[in-house]
Design an enzyme around this catalytic site. Sequence first.
Site, mmCIF file in Angstrom:
data_model
loop_
_atom_site.group_PDB
_atom_site.id
_atom_site.type_symbol
_atom_site.label_atom_id
_atom_site.label_comp_id
_atom_site.label_asym_id
_atom_site.label_seq_id
_atom_site.Cartn_x
_atom_site.Cartn_y
_atom_site.Cartn_z
ATOM 1 N N HIS A 1 0.838 -1.197 0.000
ATOM 2 C CA HIS A 1 0.000 0.000 0.000
ATOM 3 C C HIS A 1 0.874 1.249 0.000
ATOM 4 O O HIS A 1 1.915 1.288 0.668
ATOM 5 C CB HIS A 1 -0.903 0.036 1.234
ATOM 6 C CG HIS A 1 -1.749 -1.189 1.389
ATOM 7 N ND1 HIS A 1 -2.591 -1.645 0.398
ATOM 8 C CD2 HIS A 1 -1.882 -2.055 2.426
ATOM 9 C CE1 HIS A 1 -3.206 -2.735 0.832
ATOM 10 N NE2 HIS A 1 -2.782 -3.012 2.048
ATOM 11 N N GLU B 1 -2.082 -0.056 8.242
ATOM 12 C CA GLU B 1 -3.090 -0.964 8.783
ATOM 13 C C GLU B 1 -2.495 -1.859 9.867
ATOM 14 O O GLU B 1 -1.279 -1.929 10.038
ATOM 15 C CB GLU B 1 -3.702 -1.831 7.683
ATOM 16 C CG GLU B 1 -2.737 -2.773 7.007
ATOM 17 C CD GLU B 1 -3.354 -3.475 5.789
ATOM 18 O OE1 GLU B 1 -4.329 -2.971 5.223
ATOM 19 O OE2 GLU B 1 -2.825 -4.527 5.407
ATOM 20 N N HIS C 1 3.226 -7.450 1.774
ATOM 21 C CA HIS C 1 2.557 -8.350 2.720
ATOM 22 C C HIS C 1 1.501 -9.198 2.027
ATOM 23 O O HIS C 1 1.058 -8.901 0.917
ATOM 24 C CB HIS C 1 1.913 -7.547 3.851
ATOM 25 C CG HIS C 1 0.853 -6.601 3.387
ATOM 26 N ND1 HIS C 1 1.132 -5.329 2.934
ATOM 27 C CD2 HIS C 1 -0.495 -6.727 3.293
ATOM 28 C CE1 HIS C 1 0.010 -4.714 2.587
ATOM 29 N NE2 HIS C 1 -1.002 -5.557 2.791
ATOM 30 N N ARG D 1 -1.272 -4.772 -6.196
ATOM 31 C CA ARG D 1 -1.076 -6.226 -6.207
ATOM 32 C C ARG D 1 0.168 -6.531 -7.037
ATOM 33 O O ARG D 1 0.256 -6.123 -8.192
ATOM 34 C CB ARG D 1 -2.326 -6.877 -6.824
ATOM 35 C CG ARG D 1 -2.439 -8.371 -6.620
ATOM 36 C CD ARG D 1 -3.706 -8.922 -7.270
ATOM 37 N NE ARG D 1 -4.913 -8.401 -6.675
ATOM 38 C CZ ARG D 1 -5.886 -7.768 -7.336
ATOM 39 N NH1 ARG D 1 -5.789 -7.583 -8.637
ATOM 40 N NH2 ARG D 1 -6.951 -7.346 -6.697
#
Length: 322
Positions: free
Chosen positions: A105, A122, A180, A200
């Site tokens: 991200h 996050e 991740h 992605r």
Amino acid sequence: MQSNLYPFKFEPILKERIWGGTKLQTVLHKTIPSNKTGESWELSTVAGDVSVVANGAFRGTSLNTLINDYPEALLGTAVYKRFGKQFPLLFKYLDAKEDLSIQVHPNDELAKLRHQSFGKTEMWYILQADPESRIIVGFKDESNAEEYLNQLANKTVLNLLQEVEVQAGDAFFIETGTVHAIGAGIVLAEIQQTSDITYRIYDFDRTDDSGNTRELHVDLALEAINYTKADTKANYTKTANAANTIVDCPYFTTNYIPLSGSTKISRDGSSFLVYMCVEGAFDIKTATAHYHFEKGDTVLIPASIRDFDLSGKASLLEIYIK
């Protein structure tokens, strides 16, 4: 007007995913649309996926409407000053029956420049994990764009990445730029900035029911990746009936409360509170009413409710913004 507000529960926004399963129903008691249900968005103002109140006098009202009508009372004085009428966080439960894609991200600066969006810092709290389930978090050792691209081209990028076995109760803080992936066999709670921006980078060459592969974002990801080794596991205490800090960052603070009996909560009105019930059941008693919640529920406490009691036997994630 502010006294009209109460602890809100919202209708879950359920998402089918190629990697999803049925544990959102079997573990968290959600009514799922299919046996490939991967996400339950619990609290969201992402465009097209805005949460709607499920309980009480405001049932059927969108979270955006509540914020527009009661901005400071709902969000809190400090949050409203910082973010205006934006809800800055997104809360989800995820069921990974299969591995998710390897992804990254962007940070706030890159997300704003490219997408007019927040970045996506996050955290994950593991609710349930099958034996030997694992996650991917960052690089094993220091790397660089050249080495990463070579391994990606050879479909051996996993050689560079750090895999960690997980169990229920583990928590991880995923800063922007950390490559991740959630591995198969895991149910987790995810707390993040309000953003739906994901790059992605590898999807194990899998295809959907129509034989199509999912889009990759290799070029976009290059500038976003942090190639240093990441230390993502959060160590925290588990003192009963107390707020044990898991993550304390500029975007959110998350505490773990092992509730057994009752405890009083007093706040200063600067931020809303959110409780995610990850085990058991609990009650909230305000000056005017009593509310009951169970495992899988996510509850938004308006900032104007400063004093209340928690009671029951439950494991709670408590989230707010400093």
